[in-house]
Design a protein around this motif. Structure first.
Motif, PDB file in Angstrom:
ATOM      1  N   ARG A  57      -1.004   4.474 -36.914  1.00  0.00           N
ATOM      2  CA  ARG A  57      -1.120   4.047 -35.920  1.00  0.00           C
ATOM      3  C   ARG A  57      -1.980   4.231 -35.287  1.00  0.00           C
ATOM      4  N   GLY A  58      -3.373   4.160 -34.395  1.00  0.00           N
ATOM      5  CA  GLY A  58      -4.560   4.794 -33.930  1.00  0.00           C
ATOM      6  C   GLY A  58      -5.130   3.454 -34.659  1.00  0.00           C
ATOM      7  N   CYS A  59      -6.387   3.622 -33.727  1.00  0.00           N
ATOM      8  CA  CYS A  59      -7.777   2.545 -34.153  1.00  0.00           C
ATOM      9  C   CYS A  59      -9.026   3.008 -34.175  1.00  0.00           C
ATOM     10  N   PHE A  60      -9.794   3.497 -35.335  1.00  0.00           N
ATOM     11  CA  PHE A  60     -11.155   4.406 -34.717  1.00  0.00           C
ATOM     12  C   PHE A  60     -12.470   3.428 -34.332  1.00  0.00           C
ATOM     13  N   GLY A  61     -11.857   2.070 -33.854  1.00  0.00           N
ATOM     14  CA  GLY A  61     -12.676   1.160 -33.846  1.00  0.00           C
ATOM     15  C   GLY A  61     -13.705   1.105 -32.514  1.00  0.00           C
ATOM     16  N   GLY A  62     -12.827   1.365 -31.559  1.00  0.00           N
ATOM     17  CA  GLY A  62     -13.709   1.881 -30.307  1.00  0.00           C
ATOM     18  C   GLY A  62     -13.593   0.446 -29.280  1.00  0.00           C
ATOM     19  N   CYS A  63     -13.796  -0.334 -29.728  1.00  0.00           N
ATOM     20  CA  CYS A  63     -13.988  -1.571 -29.094  1.00  0.00           C
ATOM     21  C   CYS A  63     -14.236  -1.376 -27.500  1.00  0.00           C
ATOM     22  N   PRO A 123     -16.679   7.685 -29.227  1.00  0.00           N
ATOM     23  CA  PRO A 123     -15.710   6.971 -29.463  1.00  0.00           C
ATOM     24  C   PRO A 123     -15.218   5.936 -30.462  1.00  0.00           C
ATOM     25  N   SER A 124     -16.534   5.740 -31.297  1.00  0.00           N
ATOM     26  CA  SER A 124     -16.148   5.051 -32.614  1.00  0.00           C
ATOM     27  C   SER A 124     -16.574   5.647 -33.789  1.00  0.00           C
ATOM     28  N   CYS A 125     -15.793   5.249 -35.182  1.00  0.00           N
ATOM     29  CA  CYS A 125     -15.707   5.798 -36.159  1.00  0.00           C
ATOM     30  C   CYS A 125     -17.118   4.742 -36.909  1.00  0.00           C
ATOM     31  N   ILE A 126     -16.979   3.593 -36.290  1.00  0.00           N
ATOM     32  CA  ILE A 126     -18.061   2.666 -37.227  1.00  0.00           C
ATOM     33  C   ILE A 126     -19.017   1.987 -36.243  1.00  0.00           C
ATOM     34  N   ASP A 127     -19.347   2.190 -34.758  1.00  0.00           N
ATOM     35  CA  ASP A 127     -19.476   1.799 -34.287  1.00  0.00           C
ATOM     36  C   ASP A 127     -21.472   3.188 -33.766  1.00  0.00           C
ATOM     37  N   PRO A 128     -22.323   2.193 -34.140  1.00  0.00           N
ATOM     38  CA  PRO A 128     -23.002   1.442 -34.190  1.00  0.00           C
ATOM     39  C   PRO A 128     -23.005   0.836 -35.332  1.00  0.00           C
ATOM     40  N   ASN A 161     -20.749  -0.528 -44.007  1.00  0.00           N
ATOM     41  CA  ASN A 161     -20.043   0.010 -45.285  1.00  0.00           C
ATOM     42  C   ASN A 161     -21.173   0.403 -46.358  1.00  0.00           C
ATOM     43  N   LYS A 162     -22.265   1.335 -45.796  1.00  0.00           N
ATOM     44  CA  LYS A 162     -23.474   1.974 -47.086  1.00  0.00           C
ATOM     45  C   LYS A 162     -22.843   2.809 -47.814  1.00  0.00           C
ATOM     46  N   ASN A 163     -21.632   3.359 -47.631  1.00  0.00           N
ATOM     47  CA  ASN A 163     -21.212   4.714 -48.214  1.00  0.00           C
ATOM     48  C   ASN A 163     -19.741   4.225 -49.228  1.00  0.00           C
ATOM     49  N   GLY A 164     -19.177   2.907 -48.202  1.00  0.00           N
ATOM     50  CA  GLY A 164     -18.326   2.454 -48.938  1.00  0.00           C
ATOM     51  C   GLY A 164     -18.335   2.388 -50.881  1.00  0.00           C
ATOM     52  N   PRO A 166     -19.964  -4.807 -34.379  1.00  0.00           N
ATOM     53  CA  PRO A 166     -21.766  -5.354 -35.326  1.00  0.00           C
ATOM     54  C   PRO A 166     -22.603  -5.852 -35.626  1.00  0.00           C
ATOM     55  N   SER A 167     -23.528  -6.332 -35.219  1.00  0.00           N
ATOM     56  CA  SER A 167     -24.366  -7.332 -35.092  1.00  0.00           C
ATOM     57  C   SER A 167     -23.707  -9.051 -36.402  1.00  0.00           C
ATOM     58  N   PHE A 168     -23.933 -10.140 -35.748  1.00  0.00           N
ATOM     59  CA  PHE A 168     -23.143 -11.139 -36.537  1.00  0.00           C
ATOM     60  C   PHE A 168     -23.107 -11.442 -37.632  1.00  0.00           C
ATOM     61  N   LYS A 169     -24.492 -10.909 -37.802  1.00  0.00           N
ATOM     62  CA  LYS A 169     -25.416 -10.960 -38.802  1.00  0.00           C
ATOM     63  C   LYS A 169     -24.050 -10.608 -40.822  1.00  0.00           C
ATOM     64  N   TYR A 170     -23.469  -9.200 -40.071  1.00  0.00           N
ATOM     65  CA  TYR A 170     -23.085  -9.165 -40.747  1.00  0.00           C
ATOM     66  C   TYR A 170     -20.963  -9.771 -41.295  1.00  0.00           C
ATOM     67  N   PHE A 171     -21.324 -10.901 -39.916  1.00  0.00           N
ATOM     68  CA  PHE A 171     -20.153 -11.681 -40.329  1.00  0.00           C
ATOM     69  C   PHE A 171     -20.271 -12.295 -41.097  1.00  0.00           C
ATOM     70  N   LYS A 172     -21.621 -12.889 -41.502  1.00  0.00           N
ATOM     71  CA  LYS A 172     -22.454 -13.607 -42.017  1.00  0.00           C
ATOM     72  C   LYS A 172     -21.747 -13.477 -43.531  1.00  0.00           C
ATOM     73  N   MET A 173     -22.467 -12.177 -43.825  1.00  0.00           N
ATOM     74  CA  MET A 173     -22.402 -12.108 -45.179  1.00  0.00           C
ATOM     75  C   MET A 173     -20.876 -11.728 -45.473  1.00  0.00           C
ATOM     76  N   PHE A 174     -19.870 -11.452 -44.644  1.00  0.00           N
ATOM     77  CA  PHE A 174     -18.489 -11.361 -44.728  1.00  0.00           C
ATOM     78  C   PHE A 174     -18.320 -12.730 -45.551  1.00  0.00           C
ATOM     79  N   LYS A 175     -18.644 -13.557 -44.245  1.00  0.00           N
ATOM     80  CA  LYS A 175     -17.998 -15.007 -44.329  1.00  0.00           C
ATOM     81  C   LYS A 175     -18.729 -15.713 -46.380  1.00  0.00           C
ATOM     82  N   LYS A 176     -20.047 -15.556 -46.773  1.00  0.00           N
ATOM     83  CA  LYS A 176     -20.309 -15.466 -47.558  1.00  0.00           C
ATOM     84  C   LYS A 176     -19.331 -15.060 -49.363  1.00  0.00           C
ATOM     85  N   LYS A 177     -18.751 -13.678 -49.093  1.00  0.00           N
ATOM     86  CA  LYS A 177     -18.338 -12.574 -50.116  1.00  0.00           C
ATOM     87  C   LYS A 177     -16.938 -13.407 -49.598  1.00  0.00           C
ATOM     88  N   PHE A 178     -16.580 -14.044 -48.652  1.00  0.00           N
ATOM     89  CA  PHE A 178     -15.444 -14.623 -49.108  1.00  0.00           C
ATOM     90  C   PHE A 178     -15.155 -15.698 -49.064  1.00  0.00           C
TER      91      PHE A 178
END
Ligand code: SF4
Length: 664
Positions: free
Chosen positions: A324-330, A395-400, A445-448, A486-498
């Motif tokens: 349960r819970g979410c740290f996205g904070g949308c 309010p978020s652990c992943i934004d900005p 996710n630079k420390n991933g 996050p910026s849409f540019k990260y979605f583009k990077m994700f799509k490339k990986k996908f």
């Protein structure tokens, strides 16, 4: 599907369910009840259904509890009287959803169905259900305490904007007459209430239980508690007079609700103080397991057999919730306001035990529909150094950006997926819950660690049913910033990986992005941009929705007040039906009926170039570079733009303006 449910229901004795009729109470050998729960949903005895979960906890504490599901509120109120009065209290919930979200679309049109009712039939629950039920109970049994909880009550615990009546409403205790409110997930406060009442402490003396709220006449002062600090909000009456005061309140409400050690929130409303005690600490693994391991039948009550299936149950009956819970904070989401920012996870053992139970269901065909949570890939994630999180107000652990203290290892998730796969009765376990794709992009996710790639490969090769749905929500940085995405540019990077993984394993999976229109900050230019960006990536959008301002989100506060609660800067929000419908049309630019509208709109805005890119024949060869800034508005209009818009817009990579756009 119904046949499988029926077979299992017939096999079990009725006493396996919590009683819902006088006869079933008597069958248990009970002459009276300690607690009676009133619910706006049909009774599904499954841990995903709040009323059942609460009922099982009360039972686990050793008390006699019954449920009155979906009572008729329009007749002589016999449903409310049929079980008499409980010795301890009535517990009231509207059900798993806010009744107004359940009953109306984003355009305020009445829905014709209800997923939480047998046969999917609408009309079995009143609007503002928690309010209505509590009022009725106080009218019939003025001397019996009424405790309200569940999503509707929880998210209406303080002055809030109600989209459906288009006005600010006071906290739900003031409007319903209930004696106490439990906010968030109810296990911890409920167990404490039951324990204290068992010791003989009267209900009306329970003033220092965390995660509860109540009203007290201002003359009586505040209950003493030396462990808590207080924060006083602008009063309800001040909020009615001043939108900025209402907006400013929200920052404190959100921060205190998400802190590990929050302050007690006080708000004056009429002659009373609303007192909201701080939340409990995040549930431990042991506490989570205890809740999920209760003896649920995992089935709807047999009385519904002839009324058809309950759609919400059919959807989740082969799924397992891990945390349960979410740290996205949308900004538009209420999950952290209700379930908290910190993740409460079950043990692997408890999850696998539930998977085993699912495989034993008579109509199980080998497919787990979802092994997930509010965000699928947050299981077991937390801060590396707890003492830093203890003081955190973000309010978020992943934004900005992703917090450097957040441990985003996906190893515990990978281990569970693999363990589920090893169950010989499971052909496939899907991840149906939304995945936070941004955490899987190393540039974001630079420390991933290495588990990000391993996780993605594992999910795409084993746990996707042909389509992976993720939620970039918008393409314009200015709007994404307000959304806390996050910026849409990260979605583009994700799509490339996908695409790479898809190709490597010849999977032929589809990536399906979700988007929201009419979100605060989003203008027509952003929508035109969204249409072009996604077209150029080869998407034809389908998973889209219009923003609905539900109580207790940052976005709703902006929608109503026009101010961002953290900066108090003005932010534009499309509000009229016309504006909302027009924004929605950009999603479906490819439909014949929308093309001339979009062309005309862009032409009026002086952006024939965008129309050409979106609708013209040169699309396939158009460069994918971001758009040039093109502010053709008058100098004085440009000078008059709010600082907020300037700050957001100047950072946007698709920063252009419509010539005719008004500052609102
Ligand atoms: S310190 Fe970082 S990981 Fe901890 S709660 Fe704050 S943002 Fe989240």
């Amino acid at each position: 599907m119904q046949a499988g449910n029926n077979k299992e229901q017939e096999r079990r004795p009725m006493s396996d369910w919590l009683p819902i009729t006088k006869k079933e109470v008597e069958m248990k050998g009970w002459s009276d009840l300690d607690v009676i729960l009133i619910s706006g949903d049909a009774y599904v005895d499954h841990p995903a259904f709040g009323p059942a979960a609460i009922g099982r906890i009360i039972e686990d504490e050793g008390y006699k509890v019954a449920i009155i599901p979906q009572p008729n509120w329009q007749d002589d109120l016999r449903d409310f009287k049929k079980l008499g009065k409980p010795k301890m209290f009535f517990g009231v919930t509207a059900g798993c959803m806010d009744s107004m979200v359940n009953h109306y679309t984003a355009n305020k049109r009445k829905r014709s169905n209800d997923s939480y009712t047998p046969g999917g039939e609408a009309g079995f629950r009143p609007d503002y259900a928690a309010n209505t039920y509590a009022q009725i109970l106080k009218q019939i049994y003025p001397d019996v305490p009424v405790l309200i909880g569940g999503v509707e009550a929880s998210l209406r615990r303080v002055t809030h904007y109600d989209y459906w009546s288009d006005k600010l409403r006071a906290n739900i205790l003031s409007t319903s007459g209930a004696d106490m409110l439990v906010y968030g997930m109810g296990e911890q406060p409920l167990r404490e209430i039951m324990k204290l009442m068992n010791k003989g402490i009267p209900f009306d003396s329970l003033k220092t239980i965390p995660q509860t709220a109540f009203l007290r006449n201002v003359q009586e002062g505040l209950p003493k508690n030396k462990n808590w600090q207080d924060i006083e909000l602008a009063s309800h009456e001040d909020c009615l007079k001043d939108k900025k005061a209402y907006a400013a309140n929200f920052k404190f409400i959100e921060q205190e609700s998400n802190k590990l050690k929050g302050r007690r929130i006080i708000q004056k409303v009429g002659a009373d103080h609303l007192i909201i005690n701080p939340p409990y600490p995040t549930m431990t693994e042991k506490e989570m397991d205890r809740s999920f391991d209760l003896p649920f039948t995992r089935l709807p009550h047999p009385k519904y057999n002839k009324r058809g299936t309950i759609p919400a149950f059919e959807m989740i009956k082969f799924s397992v919730n891990m945390h349960r819970g979410c740290f996205g904070g949308c900004s538009f989401c209420t999950i952290s306001a209700h379930q908290g920012k910190f993740i409460a996870s079950r043990s692997q053992e408890s999850i696998l035990k539930e998977v085993e139970k699912v495989t034993e269901m008579p109509d199980f065909k080998g497919y787990i529909s979802d092994i997930g949570g509010p965000s699928a890939n947050m299981y077991k994630m937390k801060g590396k150094v707890q003492s830093i999180c203890d003081k955190c107000v973000s309010p978020s652990c992943i934004d900005p950006v992703i917090c450097s203290n957040l441990d985003t290892s996906h190893q515990p998730l990978i281990d569970i997926y693999k363990a589920v796969d090893e169950n010989p009765k499971v052909k496939k376990a899907f991840v149906g819950s939304g995945i936070r794709y941004d955490m899987l992009v190393p540039e974001f996710n630079k420390n991933g660690d290495h588990t990000l790639d391993e996780y993605m490969e594992q999910v795409l090769t084993r746990h996707v049913s042909g389509r992976l749905k993720v939620a970039p929500e918008n393409t314009a940085d200015n709007t994404l910033k307000i959304m806390r995405k996050p910026s849409f540019k990260y979605f583009k990077m994700f799509k490339k990986k996908f695409d790479e993984i898809d190709k490597k394993h010849s999977l032929n999976q589809q990536l399906v992005p979700y988007f929201i229109s009419s979100h605060p900050g989003c203008d027509d230019a952003d929508m035109a941009n969204l249409a072009i960006e996604t077209k150029e990536m080869g998407f034809q959008l389908e998973q889209v929705q219009d923003f609905t301002p539900t109580p207790m989100t940052v976005a709703t506060v902006i929608y109503y007040s026009g101010f961002h609660p953290y900066t108090l800067e003005e932010i534009y929000t499309p509000k009229s039906k016309k504006e909302k419908l027009e924004q929605n049309k950009f999603f479906f630019w490819y439909k014949k009926e929308n093309k001339s509208f979009i062309r005309e709109k862009l032409k009026t805005a002086g952006r024939e170039d965008l129309a050409e890119r979106l609708l013209g024949g040169v699309m396939d060869h158009a460069p994918k570079a971001s758009f040039e800034k093109k502010d053709k508005s008058k100098p004085e209009r440009r000078a008059g733009k709010s600082k907020q818009n300037r700050d957001f817009k100047k950072k946007g990579n698709q920063d252009f303006k419509f010539r005719g756009k008004k500052k609102r």
